[in-house]
Design a protein around this motif. Sequence first.
Motif, PDB file in Angstrom:
ATOM      1  N   TYR A 113       0.854  -1.191   0.000  1.00 37.92           N
ATOM      2  CA  TYR A 113       0.000   0.000   0.000  1.00 37.92           C
ATOM      3  C   TYR A 113       0.890   1.241   0.000  1.00 37.92           C
ATOM      4  N   VAL A 114       1.430   1.552  -1.175  1.00 38.21           N
ATOM      5  CA  VAL A 114       2.388   2.650  -1.259  1.00 38.21           C
ATOM      6  C   VAL A 114       2.100   3.542  -2.465  1.00 38.21           C
ATOM      7  N   LEU A 115       2.548   4.792  -2.333  1.00 37.64           N
ATOM      8  CA  LEU A 115       2.554   5.748  -3.427  1.00 37.64           C
ATOM      9  C   LEU A 115       4.006   6.116  -3.674  1.00 37.64           C
ATOM     10  N   GLN A 116       4.496   5.862  -4.882  1.00 37.82           N
ATOM     11  CA  GLN A 116       5.908   6.056  -5.195  1.00 37.82           C
ATOM     12  C   GLN A 116       6.114   7.318  -6.024  1.00 37.82           C
ATOM     13  N   CYS A 117       7.138   8.086  -5.649  1.00 32.48           N
ATOM     14  CA  CYS A 117       7.399   9.392  -6.261  1.00 32.48           C
ATOM     15  C   CYS A 117       8.916   9.582  -6.393  1.00 32.48           C
ATOM     16  N   GLY A 118       9.303  10.776  -6.838  1.00 34.03           N
ATOM     17  CA  GLY A 118      10.714  11.151  -6.816  1.00 34.03           C
ATOM     18  C   GLY A 118      11.487  10.929  -8.095  1.00 34.03           C
ATOM     19  N   ASP A 119      10.815  10.493  -9.151  1.00 39.19           N
ATOM     20  CA  ASP A 119      11.471  10.264 -10.435  1.00 39.19           C
ATOM     21  C   ASP A 119      11.121  11.411 -11.378  1.00 39.19           C
ATOM     22  N   PRO A 120      12.075  12.260 -11.748  1.00 37.89           N
ATOM     23  CA  PRO A 120      11.739  13.385 -12.617  1.00 37.89           C
ATOM     24  C   PRO A 120      11.307  12.968 -14.019  1.00 37.89           C
ATOM     25  N   THR A 121      11.604  11.737 -14.412  1.00 36.63           N
ATOM     26  CA  THR A 121      11.173  11.271 -15.732  1.00 36.63           C
ATOM     27  C   THR A 121       9.760  10.707 -15.702  1.00 36.63           C
ATOM     28  N   GLY A 122       9.257  10.388 -14.504  1.00 34.64           N
ATOM     29  CA  GLY A 122       7.918   9.831 -14.377  1.00 34.64           C
ATOM     30  C   GLY A 122       7.774   8.426 -14.904  1.00 34.64           C
ATOM     31  N   GLY A 158      18.599   6.486  -4.534  1.00 36.67           N
ATOM     32  CA  GLY A 158      18.805   7.652  -5.383  1.00 36.67           C
ATOM     33  C   GLY A 158      17.831   8.751  -4.995  1.00 36.67           C
ATOM     34  N   SER A 159      16.866   9.017  -5.870  1.00 39.94           N
ATOM     35  CA  SER A 159      15.887  10.071  -5.590  1.00 39.94           C
ATOM     36  C   SER A 159      14.485   9.533  -5.338  1.00 39.94           C
ATOM     37  N   GLN A 160      14.194   8.299  -5.750  1.00 41.52           N
ATOM     38  CA  GLN A 160      12.824   7.803  -5.639  1.00 41.52           C
ATOM     39  C   GLN A 160      12.511   7.326  -4.228  1.00 41.52           C
ATOM     40  N   PHE A 161      11.308   7.610  -3.802  1.00 43.56           N
ATOM     41  CA  PHE A 161      10.850   7.298  -2.455  1.00 43.56           C
ATOM     42  C   PHE A 161       9.389   6.885  -2.512  1.00 43.56           C
ATOM     43  N   PHE A 162       8.890   6.354  -1.398  1.00 45.71           N
ATOM     44  CA  PHE A 162       7.466   6.008  -1.359  1.00 45.71           C
ATOM     45  C   PHE A 162       6.853   6.342  -0.009  1.00 45.71           C
ATOM     46  N   PHE A 163       5.570   6.711  -0.078  1.00 44.48           N
ATOM     47  CA  PHE A 163       4.749   6.901   1.108  1.00 44.48           C
ATOM     48  C   PHE A 163       3.947   5.631   1.342  1.00 44.48           C
ATOM     49  N   VAL A 164       3.856   5.217   2.585  1.00 37.91           N
ATOM     50  CA  VAL A 164       2.979   4.098   2.950  1.00 37.91           C
ATOM     51  C   VAL A 164       1.658   4.691   3.415  1.00 37.91           C
ATOM     52  N   TRP A 165       0.570   4.391   2.696  1.00 34.69           N
ATOM     53  CA  TRP A 165      -0.719   4.989   3.043  1.00 34.69           C
ATOM     54  C   TRP A 165      -1.583   4.065   3.905  1.00 34.69           C
ATOM     55  N   LYS A 166      -1.179   2.805   4.033  1.00 31.31           N
ATOM     56  CA  LYS A 166      -1.857   1.829   4.882  1.00 31.31           C
ATOM     57  C   LYS A 166      -0.794   0.859   5.377  1.00 31.31           C
ATOM     58  N   VAL A 180       4.955  10.841   8.274  1.00 29.91           N
ATOM     59  CA  VAL A 180       3.945  11.826   7.900  1.00 29.91           C
ATOM     60  C   VAL A 180       3.280  12.381   9.159  1.00 29.91           C
ATOM     61  N   THR A 181       3.304  13.693   9.293  1.00 32.12           N
ATOM     62  CA  THR A 181       2.652  14.357  10.434  1.00 32.12           C
ATOM     63  C   THR A 181       1.380  15.075  10.023  1.00 32.12           C
ATOM     64  N   ALA A 182       1.193  15.318   8.747  1.00 32.04           N
ATOM     65  CA  ALA A 182      -0.038  15.914   8.224  1.00 32.04           C
ATOM     66  C   ALA A 182      -0.160  15.503   6.765  1.00 32.04           C
ATOM     67  N   GLY A 183      -1.377  15.160   6.349  1.00 29.97           N
ATOM     68  CA  GLY A 183      -1.597  14.801   4.960  1.00 29.97           C
ATOM     69  C   GLY A 183      -1.781  13.319   4.704  1.00 29.97           C
ATOM     70  N   GLN A 188      -4.549   8.834   1.501  1.00 29.49           N
ATOM     71  CA  GLN A 188      -5.666   7.888   1.490  1.00 29.49           C
ATOM     72  C   GLN A 188      -6.705   8.263   0.436  1.00 29.49           C
ATOM     73  N   LYS A 189      -6.884   9.557   0.194  1.00 29.60           N
ATOM     74  CA  LYS A 189      -7.781  10.003  -0.878  1.00 29.60           C
ATOM     75  C   LYS A 189      -7.249   9.546  -2.238  1.00 29.60           C
ATOM     76  N   ILE A 190      -5.952   9.709  -2.433  1.00 32.58           N
ATOM     77  CA  ILE A 190      -5.331   9.273  -3.686  1.00 32.58           C
ATOM     78  C   ILE A 190      -5.495   7.765  -3.865  1.00 32.58           C
ATOM     79  N   ALA A 191      -5.263   7.021  -2.788  1.00 31.86           N
ATOM     80  CA  ALA A 191      -5.378   5.564  -2.853  1.00 31.86           C
ATOM     81  C   ALA A 191      -6.813   5.129  -3.129  1.00 31.86           C
ATOM     82  N   ALA A 192      -7.773   5.808  -2.517  1.00 30.58           N
ATOM     83  CA  ALA A 192      -9.182   5.428  -2.676  1.00 30.58           C
ATOM     84  C   ALA A 192      -9.650   5.576  -4.119  1.00 30.58           C
ATOM     85  N   ALA A 193      -9.025   6.481  -4.857  1.00 29.32           N
ATOM     86  CA  ALA A 193      -9.415   6.680  -6.254  1.00 29.32           C
ATOM     87  C   ALA A 193      -8.874   5.590  -7.166  1.00 29.32           C
TER      88      ALA A 193
END
Length: 220
Positions: A113-122, A158-166, A180-183, A188-193
């Motif tokens: 249950y993760v959202l992965q980010c940090g790649d400028p190439t996408g 490197g630069s890529q990281f992930f948030f654990v939403w659950k 995460v302290t806020a947000g 969870q909104k992103i994951a629900a979609a």
Amino acid sequence: MKRKQWALLTAAAVLPLSLTTAAAADADDPPPAPAPCAYTAAVPADNFKGIPVFDARKAARPYSATLKTSQGAITVKMLTDKAPCTTYSFRFLAERDYFNRSHCHRLTTQRLYVLQCGDPTGTGSGGPGYSFPDENLTGATYPAGTLAMANAGPNTNGSQFFFVWKDTKLSPAYTPFGKVTAGLDVLQKIAAAGEDDQNGPGDGYPTLPVDIRKVQISTR
């Protein structure tokens, strides 16, 4: 050179170039990090901003990062005491606008249950032009709200990281470096979609586009 996808990310071929340095600081600075960091030149070098020169005293200073995204703000308290090399790298990139105008390219909704980010190439195969070792892995767990590094194997951060939403069960192989302290509700909104399953069931591009507009660093 052919790019490779990482385990939660992308691999990069390593070129020999190490650096370790510590600068003088004010007497009231926090004590230095327990060990120096080695940032090693690597490919790919997307949106290259240079290679950090580790400063142990600066790395030890607490800070928070707020990612201002198209879906809302996410604020993270960085674990500078437990992952100084990782948090120093993240701050180095954020202060040079590395993450600005990038997007989170991967959402998982089954088993992980993760959202992965940090790649400028996408694409999931981008990197900053350097790699660095793992940290903070002993007894590592990944409850909701964890911020951790994606990698292509041991010591390939490197630069890529992930948030654990659950709450997620992962082997202790991904450096946790923030909480995460806020947000969390934004995640969870992103994951629900949901996502588009392009990588397989429950693993794909987020249905709600998550564009990182700016990463703001706060030392308060």
